[in-house]
Design a protein around this motif. Sequence first.
Motif, PDB file in Angstrom:
ATOM      1  N   LYS A 657      28.658  -1.336  -4.471  1.00  0.00           N
ATOM      2  CA  LYS A 657      27.839  -0.278  -5.117  1.00  0.00           C
ATOM      3  C   LYS A 657      27.816  -0.833  -5.819  1.00  0.00           C
ATOM      4  CE  LYS A 657      32.728   2.085  -2.647  1.00  0.00           C
ATOM      5  NZ  LYS A 657      33.803   2.785  -3.595  1.00  0.00           N
ATOM      6  N   ARG A 658      28.063  -1.963  -6.031  1.00  0.00           N
ATOM      7  CA  ARG A 658      27.685  -2.377  -8.242  1.00  0.00           C
ATOM      8  C   ARG A 658      26.406  -1.710  -8.624  1.00  0.00           C
ATOM      9  NH1 ARG A 658      26.038  -7.031  -8.559  1.00  0.00           N
ATOM     10  NH2 ARG A 658      26.214  -9.169  -7.082  1.00  0.00           N
ATOM     11  N   ASN A 659      25.546  -2.339  -7.809  1.00  0.00           N
ATOM     12  CA  ASN A 659      23.595  -2.219  -8.066  1.00  0.00           C
ATOM     13  C   ASN A 659      22.742  -0.957  -8.169  1.00  0.00           C
ATOM     14  OD1 ASN A 659      23.328  -4.944  -7.425  1.00  0.00           O
ATOM     15  ND2 ASN A 659      21.630  -4.503  -6.058  1.00  0.00           N
ATOM     16  N   LEU A 660      24.018   0.246  -7.260  1.00  0.00           N
ATOM     17  CA  LEU A 660      23.408   2.091  -7.998  1.00  0.00           C
ATOM     18  C   LEU A 660      24.146   2.160  -8.590  1.00  0.00           C
ATOM     19  CD1 LEU A 660      21.049   3.959  -7.086  1.00  0.00           C
ATOM     20  CD2 LEU A 660      22.755   4.409  -5.321  1.00  0.00           C
ATOM     21  N   LEU A 661      25.510   2.355  -8.381  1.00  0.00           N
ATOM     22  CA  LEU A 661      26.525   2.381 -10.268  1.00  0.00           C
ATOM     23  C   LEU A 661      25.907   2.416 -11.341  1.00  0.00           C
ATOM     24  CD1 LEU A 661      28.439   4.076 -10.668  1.00  0.00           C
ATOM     25  CD2 LEU A 661      30.069   1.770 -10.014  1.00  0.00           C
ATOM     26  N   ASN A 662      25.558   0.984 -10.855  1.00  0.00           N
ATOM     27  CA  ASN A 662      25.422  -0.441 -12.223  1.00  0.00           C
ATOM     28  C   ASN A 662      24.102   0.245 -12.864  1.00  0.00           C
ATOM     29  OD1 ASN A 662      27.412  -1.444 -12.709  1.00  0.00           O
ATOM     30  ND2 ASN A 662      25.755  -3.395 -11.601  1.00  0.00           N
ATOM     31  N   PHE A 663      22.848   0.627 -12.113  1.00  0.00           N
ATOM     32  CA  PHE A 663      22.053   1.438 -12.747  1.00  0.00           C
ATOM     33  C   PHE A 663      21.542   2.549 -13.113  1.00  0.00           C
ATOM     34  CE2 PHE A 663      18.258   4.461 -11.813  1.00  0.00           C
ATOM     35  CZ  PHE A 663      17.209   3.801 -12.459  1.00  0.00           C
ATOM     36  N   PHE A 664      22.658   3.594 -12.938  1.00  0.00           N
ATOM     37  CA  PHE A 664      22.928   4.943 -13.324  1.00  0.00           C
ATOM     38  C   PHE A 664      23.551   4.555 -14.549  1.00  0.00           C
ATOM     39  CE2 PHE A 664      22.572   6.414  -9.302  1.00  0.00           C
ATOM     40  CZ  PHE A 664      20.807   7.156  -9.407  1.00  0.00           C
ATOM     41  N   MET A 665      24.728   3.668 -14.888  1.00  0.00           N
ATOM     42  CA  MET A 665      25.378   3.189 -15.801  1.00  0.00           C
ATOM     43  C   MET A 665      24.564   2.860 -16.738  1.00  0.00           C
ATOM     44  SD  MET A 665      28.898   3.319 -15.267  1.00  0.00           S
ATOM     45  CE  MET A 665      29.895   1.890 -15.647  1.00  0.00           C
ATOM     46  N   THR A 666      23.331   1.962 -16.294  1.00  0.00           N
ATOM     47  CA  THR A 666      22.410   1.345 -18.290  1.00  0.00           C
ATOM     48  C   THR A 666      22.060   2.612 -18.409  1.00  0.00           C
ATOM     49  OG1 THR A 666      20.824   0.991 -16.083  1.00  0.00           O
ATOM     50  CG2 THR A 666      22.354  -0.991 -16.248  1.00  0.00           C
ATOM     51  N   LEU A 667      21.517   3.869 -17.914  1.00  0.00           N
ATOM     52  CA  LEU A 667      21.329   5.104 -18.349  1.00  0.00           C
ATOM     53  C   LEU A 667      21.803   5.951 -19.525  1.00  0.00           C
ATOM     54  CD1 LEU A 667      20.021   6.966 -15.184  1.00  0.00           C
ATOM     55  CD2 LEU A 667      18.397   5.545 -16.184  1.00  0.00           C
ATOM     56  N   ARG A 668      22.817   5.297 -19.420  1.00  0.00           N
ATOM     57  CA  ARG A 668      23.479   5.295 -21.041  1.00  0.00           C
ATOM     58  C   ARG A 668      23.418   4.713 -22.314  1.00  0.00           C
ATOM     59  NH1 ARG A 668      30.013   4.437 -19.689  1.00  0.00           N
ATOM     60  NH2 ARG A 668      28.924   2.461 -19.479  1.00  0.00           N
ATOM     61  N   SER A 669      22.456   3.985 -22.487  1.00  0.00           N
ATOM     62  CA  SER A 669      21.838   3.248 -23.254  1.00  0.00           C
ATOM     63  C   SER A 669      20.855   3.662 -23.218  1.00  0.00           C
ATOM     64  CB  SER A 669      21.271   1.178 -22.819  1.00  0.00           C
ATOM     65  OG  SER A 669      20.172   1.359 -21.798  1.00  0.00           O
ATOM     66  N   GLY A 670      19.997   5.167 -23.506  1.00  0.00           N
ATOM     67  CA  GLY A 670      18.929   5.398 -23.410  1.00  0.00           C
ATOM     68  C   GLY A 670      17.175   4.562 -23.325  1.00  0.00           C
ATOM     69  N   VAL A 671      18.171   3.650 -22.492  1.00  0.00           N
ATOM     70  CA  VAL A 671      16.167   2.179 -22.441  1.00  0.00           C
ATOM     71  C   VAL A 671      16.385   2.450 -20.711  1.00  0.00           C
ATOM     72  CG1 VAL A 671      14.702   1.360 -22.461  1.00  0.00           C
ATOM     73  CG2 VAL A 671      15.541   2.500 -24.662  1.00  0.00           C
ATOM     74  N   CYS A 672      15.455   2.822 -19.880  1.00  0.00           N
ATOM     75  CA  CYS A 672      15.236   1.865 -18.902  1.00  0.00           C
ATOM     76  C   CYS A 672      13.621   2.092 -18.741  1.00  0.00           C
ATOM     77  CB  CYS A 672      16.213   3.538 -17.884  1.00  0.00           C
ATOM     78  SG  CYS A 672      15.649   2.924 -16.179  1.00  0.00           S
TER      79      CYS A 672
END
Length: 1526
Positions: A657-672
């Motif tokens: 599950k981690r790819n999709l989940l990690n992607f949305f987690m990275t959005l918390r950094s403020g930059v994608c």
Amino acid sequence: MQYHSQSSVRKRLDYYYRSVNAVILNRQNPTTGLIPASVAVTTHGDYRDAWVRDNVYSIMAVFGLSLAYRRIDDDEGRAYELEHAVVKLMRGLLFCMMRQAPKIEQFKKTQGLYDCLHAKYNTATGDTVVGDSEWGHLQIDATSIFLLALAQMTASGMLIIYTTDEVDFIQNLVFYIERAYRTPDYGIWERGNKINHGEPELNSSSIGMAVAALQSINGINLFGSRGGPSSVIHVLPDEITRNYTTLHSALPRESNSKEIDAALLSVIGFPAFAVGDAKLVKRTRDEIIEKLGGKYGCKRFLRDGHQTVLENTSRLHYDAQELNIFEDIECEWPLFFTYFILDGLFSDNADQVEEYRTKLEPLIIDSATLLDFGQFISDSISESDGGRSPKTPTSPGFATPASNNEGKLPEHIPLIPELYYVPSHLVEAEKQNNHSQARIANDNLPLVWANSLHTLGNLIYENLLSVAEIDPLGRRFNARKTHSNDTIVQVVLLAEDANLQSMLNMYGLETQTMEQVHPITVSHPQGLKEVYAALGRNAKLGLTGRPKRPVGSLGTSRLYRVQGHLYAFTPHFMDNEEFYLTSDNDYLISIFEQELAFVRQYWEYPGRPTMVVLLTHAMLGGLAKSRTFNSQTDAEAQRLTTWRKSSLGSNPHKDNKRNLLNFFMTLRSGVCNNVRVRLGRLSEMVNTSCIESLDFLVTKKDIDWLGILRGAADRRKGRNARKLGLNERQTQATTPGASGSRTPGNHRWSMRRQSSSIGMSFASLVTPAVNTDAEGDGYFGVSPHATAAEPSEPYTQKRYKKGQAKAFKLKDHEEPRVTRKGSGTGLNSGIMTPDLVNLEISEAPNSEPVLESMSSPLGEDEDSDESSPDGSMDSLGLTLGDPSNMDAAQNMLSISVNLYDQVDLLQYLLSCQGPDYFVNNLDATVQTLLEEVYFKSLQLKLWSIVRQAAGLLNKVVNSLTINITDLVIRQKQVTIGSGPTEHFITSPLGPDVLSQMIYDGYFDDVREGPVVQEVLIYLGSFIRANPEMFEGIMRLRTHFLIIALREEISRLNSCDETEAVEHLMQLSPFEVKSLLGTVLSGPTLSANATNMLLRNQSSGRLSPTMSARRTLSNASLAGDGGESSFSLGIAASGASVSLGTVPIPNMGSSTTTVTFKVQSGGYHSGSFSKILINESTMSVSSRGINMVVIDPVQGVLIEAVSFDTHISEDESDDLARLVDWLQPGMIVLCSAKDDCFEHLTSAARLALKQLGSERMADLRYRDSWCLIGEKGAEPGTALEAHKAFMDGPTAVIEKTIDLNQYKAKADVQDSFPSRSAIVAFVPNSSGRWLRRRKNDGALNRVPDKFYPRVWHILSRSAGFRVGSHVLPRDPIISEKTPEEFNFALAVENFLGVILDPAERQIAVETLMVIAKIEDRNPGMEVQPEVIDLQLIMREAMSKFWTKWVVNGPGGRGQGIPGGAPGSKVVATGASLATGSKPAPEEVGFEHHEGLARGMFYDLPQEGKEGTFAYLARAALKLLPYSIDLE
């Protein structure tokens, strides 16, 4: 000019009032308000009709003058008079168009040439004047400029629209033009293609005017300050953006047949100001001046024969060969100088204003010089009027002597002629010396359009009117942006339910549920599409409103308010209705990133964009929470759950599950991906969001908008996944396979067909089964993830009646068992279903169907748990279309527990009986069973089956039309199919036509249809995000692109074509997209220092087919040189070079020694891994075993990869596969970091022993260990170091080798001449240039300015020849200009006869070499003879072979390796073994042409030994050059 006193201002205004009255308003019809283009009736046409475009331009001076009168205390009522003259004309045009409302309704559906609004009307009555098919009526720019003027005039305070019926009509005009980006029309000059044969084109001037109209009219309240929500015009932002991006990608080109057009002045400047790139504006303006500018104005476009003295006025069209007679004598239009003046005024460029006012002044004809000016302004138009013959000046500034004739006005009024032409007696002189001869004005005087713009410019120039008044919407600021858009994209994450929200909270991802965002309603984008369909709906006019097209990401990134209630909509691209693509999480992530960047780049609205994303259990692999069946029994639910767990849960890599989940987690950094994002709650985002009103819905009584919006929300909250885009139209499909081909993987059925093509087709495909040893492995380290969005409803739902139990009909998929075989043909790899041994399916030949069967020895797993129904199922041959084995196939289908078996059998049944055939054994139709297989394989991520089932079901992706449109509107020609069935697409097509092209293409492999759609989707995605990837590419041939993908896989895996295609079919959509992106990388392929972009996405996972051995001297790869096998030999020759072919670092030109240094540190000893080659550190240092592989024979580094044997046994198995794949003698450097012992399997240990290791038995947890070994070495012979986990790092082990020793050893083993025997001394790039040429050839990539240079070569010669195909000089040169798109298409069609992509690129290089010869030697020109490209190429290859082989080492000559012919050398290869040199005929070019071609194609372009050098010598020898010594 500045007027200070009120009296002087009034005096000048009164002068312009009299001028406008005389030239414009005196022509306005008192009944309709329309203005004729002219009173002239000449041999070139009747100008007394009212053209929409001319009317709008003609009234602009009146509009400007009315605004100027507003400034002063006007007590004569002239401001009111002029304003209402404008209103009358605009309403006159409106009434003419409203009478054609049925055409607008039809055009919204068809975009047909005969369903469009008329371009001109009768001035006196407003009636149509010519039939639908008698004129090029489809002119998007005319309707657009009407809307643009309407918006500007309404914004200035004028009230033109009176009723809601008129508002609805204007809204439908928006729908009429919003697809301008994909609607070929006849353009501003009403002729389409410049030959005027009635062929419409995509015209940049039309698209640009549509952009301006859509941007301007959006949000305008047509009732002015007194209007309400129902009188506001709405334009969806995505429609504006599509036109906007299309325009910017097309400029400065006007159309396919017109490389530049002066009409673009109206797009880059007044009145449209549609271009937002200041550099592009300047480039377009400069090109117009350079190519079209003159003393008397600008030419409309190159080779424009209109009203020249050489034009044949007896016909409207031109012959192709006659266009060149108009070159250099095209008429020049003073009209365009008025555009330059206005452009300078709006951009504050005083120098430009003065320059063009000075140029225009001598071209103006003073009304006082005319004998009877009244005839030029009369609005009394007689049908019997036969025209006029005024006296006109013969040169600028000439004036006819004045007289006191009563028809002459007492003051001087400037009149601008339509155009100036070259008189017949000066034509030849003008052609000899362009712009040298005096021109004469034509009879059409004045051109009211030009006079109006000239007057408007004078009002602004004299400061009687400001640019802000004439442009109240501020369009002039569009091209003055100084910084790129850096909008923050707001992202709101919603969870499907509280359970999922709780799970995501555990990972630290904060979400909201539907209930928690109340009172905001989150709805499905389908709801937004449906409510927007009510926009512009009017029963009285017969208008249905907006066509139900999906709303794009910009539209769904806004919040919507209806009667105070807020609605948010999820983005359309997140729906799993989009084919099977979004079921791949990695692909979904890539699309999300692209959409974020797209929204950021094109957001031009108040507030920030807000994307609302709904996360579901299906996306994140929540199998336990699946709601697949609404009415299933407990037993069925348990059965489904068991099936899913056994299939998906058996491998941890498939439950990731981690790819999709990690992607949305990275959005918390403020930059994608360099896009600024803000993650938060929806309620927190409202204040900063863009909110659009939908209050117009309140007045729409015929639509339940509230029910639609709420229904969409209910669907979104608990909706079952809808059926994918299934096309119910079925066609018989063929199936893959070829006799004798090897089966990659472990599938025991071979699907065979008789191949009809060589090398360049999708023949010889074999269907694999699930590989249990490497399940979950992807393409070079990209693992397919089971976390992708799964359909939560089986696609068999619609097949069941209400209340009937919904259950699968076929047996569940079981993990296959492997049977080891000692030997065999390789056709059956040993996976057995319990009761089925062997099935072979072939395509029916042209003669009688032939049933083939084959048997193979069974292993210990031969026994079946179930007995065969008829006791004779050990072997079975099936021929597609032959129904003689229907019963046996159905019996096999009912007991099969393998999805691969099931889809093959269903394909057989489909070919025999069609999709509606009812299978009694399973109580379902073939179509229903195929949908079940499609659903299961989609959830299991068995992409080969997914594609096969999709092809059999004729599935078509919804967005296919959009993506093809994105390609063709950017001047990319797209082809589908190959050979005689190849379809060429140069304009947008509808989904039905595309579906027919794809599924009626008679592909050798039924899976190619879905893959073609994937490729088109990915190409559209790439060209939107990175258009620079397509530089030099004009034609995109999907079949050859798929071949390029196959070749790339074949190169990387060193496998044959069959295995490469099979591997391609097993890749996930994201992996295919990534691979296509690598192929598109173009020139970097020949210099790329990295092995493969996909390789760094994992820790070195290898593909399932990596176990295939590499064979350097495979005859099928080297080719025999015969004509019949030439294409195959060259196309496949890349597989004979090493895997990565990266040069060994720090190797000098004369250096032959290589030094290796390796050291290891375990977890307690520094946790490091160092591998140095010639003191250059290799960038491979991950946990586990880090490995670098060198091929000393070819002197290249072919692999640098890490295997995390600490975490996974799969990594150990991959390591074993890599070692097994290596050739004996290859050098392997190994170094352990952290720990490599935990999951190091016995297979991996055995593999390392093959490298010469003897300390594997001593290795323990977190030890330090490194090795310098050689494949095939005896254990204990390798240089090796080992330290226990607490004893510190190992010592640095070092070894130096001489590459010449390895090359000499290889030469003795190989026979001469072969690639491996001569590669050591023949110049080559180790496969890099061959790879680049094959990819560039498949992409049809050409160098910069290639087509104009080819045009100049062709203009001097008699034509080009390739084989029996000839590209003649005429009529190509006579009709087409150097930078014309249609000329490029002609060249591509000619080069397309060369099937081998690499050979095509050599042909391109040959043409570039000829161009360079002429560029560097101006006195040399090719004589007018046909240039045989293949003859030049063959001569160049012969010279190369003669120098390096015949006269080089091993040949008749003597020389040192790499030296010049004639140097002393010892014979190598077979001659070295026997002590004698080969006979001359043994090494001649004629006997080894195939090998010579492959090696020549691998030469770099530049340098003394590059292809350019050899081609230049061959061209100078063979071409008939003439030399002008002066």
